[in-house]
Motif scaffolding. Structure first.
Motif, short mmCIF file in Angstrom:
data_model
loop_
_atom_site.label_atom_id
_atom_site.label_comp_id
_atom_site.label_asym_id
_atom_site.label_seq_id
_atom_site.Cartn_x
_atom_site.Cartn_y
_atom_site.Cartn_z
N GLU A 1 14.64 20.60 -13.85
CA GLU A 1 15.07 19.46 -13.77
C GLU A 1 14.99 18.75 -14.91
OE1 GLU A 1 14.19 20.96 -9.96
OE2 GLU A 1 12.55 20.48 -11.62
N PRO B 1 4.55 24.50 -11.98
CA PRO B 1 4.71 23.39 -13.11
C PRO B 1 3.48 22.59 -13.35
CG PRO B 1 6.75 23.25 -12.04
CD PRO B 1 5.84 24.24 -11.23
N ALA C 1 11.72 27.89 -17.57
CA ALA C 1 11.69 27.00 -16.63
C ALA C 1 12.26 27.61 -15.26
CB ALA C 1 13.01 25.91 -17.43
N THR D 1 10.78 22.94 -16.42
CA THR D 1 11.19 22.96 -14.95
C THR D 1 12.76 22.96 -14.92
OG1 THR D 1 11.26 20.65 -14.93
CG2 THR D 1 9.26 21.67 -14.28
N ARG E 1 11.68 29.73 -12.18
CA ARG E 1 10.79 30.47 -11.32
C ARG E 1 11.41 31.50 -10.60
NH1 ARG E 1 9.08 26.37 -13.46
NH2 ARG E 1 7.07 26.08 -14.92
#
Length: 732
Positions: A660, A399, A708, A658, A710
């Motif tokens: 979150e 990120p 988002a 991401t 990975r």
């Protein structure tokens, strides 16, 4: 007769008519409003020539869309945040890290072209670094870029050749690295209008024209022969600025010496690849239909016939590029995210979603999509550019954009420093997030975001403006006859449906045509002008052309409502993926980041400058902390009804890629499949044919945007019951 070509992408039937791409096919439905004409068109009309920007000269095919100079388009919102992260991340600092970018003994800085460091790495890096500098207008980055540009210009020799001297054992020159540097020089010219670039390119191309065919793009230098389209592109660029007829001869020469991407009768022995296939498989006959199967070569080489078509006017050349795209996707691209499985070559027997793509392949595919969009105007290429950009590109990097991995896959449940061969083709830690590893992607990854920004907006032959790829941005462009306007695109697209355009003119009553792309997935698009709905119904896969008198402050609202769609990959074990507009979704897997020492987890050709503090540039393993082996429980009659969308606040970080910070998640019922496990190669086990039987309890799982994640599962088995459900253990 319109040629119908079927391409399976995003679960739609794409009918591409070659004549459809050559002539504007209008479905006129004009409003009875003074000075306002609104139409649905297939592509912009090419019967006129733009007076504001350079486009194709005769005898080249007319330009359908015209690139604006670098710097004319500025990113906003999340896109600006992403570009700034890249400028502050690996790409922006690579000049102080990479051994290939050090000044000492660098062939790119030497007037005689001799030095220990001097091949593709400098221009690969400079493509992204320089263009980011021009877009952000960052003084330090501009100064650093200028150093390398000045050195490239100074390196030109009396015979017209320039750059590092790279001569093979057969005595022939390797032209590949120069092809990349030509991109950098063209961007610099767009920004600075330095006529020395025109002089250098003219003299260099005269040199190339005088090289005999048996010495030009020779097979002894692998990359240059399959990537000749990059050289051809630069010759077209120069011809459009100088009109020198001999440049047309060089276009012909490049095409006949480039690997034949349009050829379909290769022998298997002619195919230049690593010749590695799954044990027990035979060479399939279709494998001879493509001249090369290296993933990056495919991503950037397949467009060469379409580039040559600009001069040949032969529809078969254009068709060849579409055919190449289809061949790859039919056999290795039955996966979400827009790419295909070729880590690093597409191999018979290795087409599961766990197969991946190089980060180089991702950004080169985006570049090709942008080229083809300009050449053809075909909305398909804009749709595909968005699919790759929003779903695959962000997940290739950390990120903070300070490290990246060589291979990224749609189904990827482990990111470590282990060797996964032959599951992953090459020996080495190619799933690792490492800033020093895999030198091609390390230097080349930076072009993805700035090149996308440069192609969000384009000029049209009728002196108008087109919004072709959507993201928050502001464009400054000339329309009509030299009248400057700015347009701001305010949006969180692709994470929301509305895109609000505000037009700012420097004078009243300015008339010009404004085009808006309607994506192929947007079946219920609508447009408001100053709050009033237009009377023309937008059509998916076409443009809305609004020709009217525009006033300062006029607003256009383009609404692209997203509908959830389940895409079934019948040729890849009948698996499914989940789309929501241009976004594809992946299973949310808990991610545990384990910091590693970069020099101990890098591959053998990784080289960095002396004195680099590797503590500031760590590598990371990413391990799953939650189960990943789920099959989806879907409503058989209406699978889309199986999902619930839950919206969240826009992230304070302004970076939605991401787990979150995603702006929404999708919830769905699922069951674990215990037999689906990490295999002997340390990869997610290959899919088995759906529907699959599972006696595990039903759970609710969350899906997040693919870009988002990975770690992710993006191609899912489907849970079934009864005689048609397969036992995973028995079908393995």
């Amino acid at each position: 007769m319109i040629l119908k070509q079927l391409i399976n992408s995003r679960g739609t039937m794409l009918f591409i008519g070659i004549s459809f791409l050559l002539v504007s096919s209008c479905n006129s439905n004009k409003e009875n409003v003074a000075h306002q004409d609104i139409q649905v068109v297939s592509i912009p009309d090419t019967s006129t020539i733009n007076v504001n920007y350079i486009s194709n000269r005769k005898p080249l095919k007319p330009s359908v869309l015209i690139k604006l100079p670098v710097g004319a388009i500025k990113p906003e919102n999340w896109l600006q945040e992403t570009l700034k992260r890249q400028a502050n991340g690996l790409m922006g600092n690579l000049g102080e890290i990479s051994a290939w970018l050090q000044e000492k003994d660098n062939a790119w800085l030497a007037e005689n072209g001799i030095g220990s460091w001097g091949w593709e790495e400098v221009p690969y890096w400079l493509k992204g670094y320089g263009n980011t500098a021009y877009i952000l207008e960052d003084e330090a980055m501009l100064k650093e870029s200028r150093k390398w540009i000045e050195a490239a210009i100074a390196s030109q020799r009396p015979d017209g050749n320039f750059g590092p001297k790279r001569i093979g054992e057969d005595g022939t020159q390797d032209f590949w690295a120069n092809m990349i540097m030509l991109y950098c020089l063209q961007s610099y010219y767009e920004y600075a209008k330095d006529e020395r670039v025109i002089d250098l390119m003219s003299n260099y191309f005269k040199y190339q024209l005088n090289v005999s065919d048996d010495q030009f793009l020779s097979k002894s230098h692998y990359w240059q022969r399959v990537r000749g389209g990059d050289n051809l592109y630069s010759v077209v660029w120069l011809y459009n600025r100088t009109g020198e007829k001999w440049l047309l001869d060089l276009i012909e020469k490049i095409h006949r010496n480039t690997a034949p991407w349009e050829k379909r009768d290769n022998t298997l022995d002619e195919i230049n690849n690593w010749k590695e296939k799954r044990e027990g498989t035979e060479w399939p006959s279709w494998y001879a239909n493509l001249v090369d199967w290296h993933n990056v070569n495919i991503a950037q080489g397949f467009r060469e016939p379409a580039q040559y078509y600009q001069l040949s006017h032969d529809k078969n050349d254009l068709k060849a590029t579409y055919d190449d795209f289809k061949i790859v996707r039919d056999h290795f691209g039955q996966v979400p995210g827009g790419m295909f499985g070729a880590d690093e070559n597409a191999r018979p027997g290795y087409s599961d979603p766990r197969q991946g793509i190089e980060t180089c392949g991702v950004v080169e595919q985006m570049n090709s999509d942008e080229h083809l969009l300009r050449i053809t105007g075909d909305i398909f290429w804009a749709d595909h550019a968005e699919e790759v950009t929003f779903n695959t590109l962000p997940a290739t990097m950390m990120p903070d954009l300070k490290s990246l991995r060589y291979i990224t896959s749609p189904n990827m449940v482990m990111n470590d420093d282990q060797n996964h061969r032959p599951g992953i083709m090459n020996d080495g830690p190619f799933l690792m997030m490492n800033p020093f590893s895999s030198r091609c992607c390390q230097h080349n990854h930076g072009q993805g975001w700035p090149y996308l920004i440069e192609n969000l907006w384009m000029a049209t032959p009728d002196n108008g403006l087109a919004a072709v790829i959507y993201a928050p941005s502001t464009v400054s462009a000339n329309v009509a006859e030299g009248k400057n306007i700015t347009v701001t695109s305010k949006t969180n697209y692709p994470f929301e449906q509305d895109i609000n355009f505000t037009v700012h003119t420097q004078e009243k009553d300015l008339e010009f045509p404004f085009y808006f792309r309607i994506p192929a997935w947007a079946d219920t698009a609508s447009i408001l002008i100053n709050g009033k709905a237009i009377e023309v119904t937008p059509e998916a896969g076409k443009y809305i052309r609004i020709d009217r008198i525009w006033d300062d402050g006029d607003e256009v609202t383009l609404s692209l409502p997203k509908e959830l769609h389940v895409r079934r990959w019948e040729q890849n074990q009948n698996s499914v993926s989940v789309d929501y507009g241009p976004l594809t979704f992946s299973l949310k897997i808990g991610e545990d980041y384990e910091r590693k020492e970069s020099d101990k987890t890098a591959i053998g050709d990784s080289k960095w400058q002396e004195g680099v503090d590797k503590e500031n540039w760590p590598s990371y393993e990413i391990h799953p902390t939650t189960p990943w082996n789920y099959g989806l429980v879907l409503n058989k009659e209406n699978p889309e009804e199986s999902f619930t969308i839950e919206k969240r606040e826009w992230p304070k970080s302004n970076f939605p890629f991401t787990p979150e910070d995603v702006p929404f998640v999708i919830k769905v019922k699922a069951k674990q499949i215990p037999e689906w496990a990490v295999d002997q190669y340390g990869l997610a086990g290959e899919l088995q044919s759906s529907p699959v039987r599972s006696v595990q309890k039903t759970e609710t799982v969350e899906l997040i945007p693919m870009g988002a994640a990975r770690l992710r599962i993006s191609s899912f088995p489907v849970i079934g019951e009864g005689e048609n459900a397969h036992d995973w253990r028995k079908t393995k």
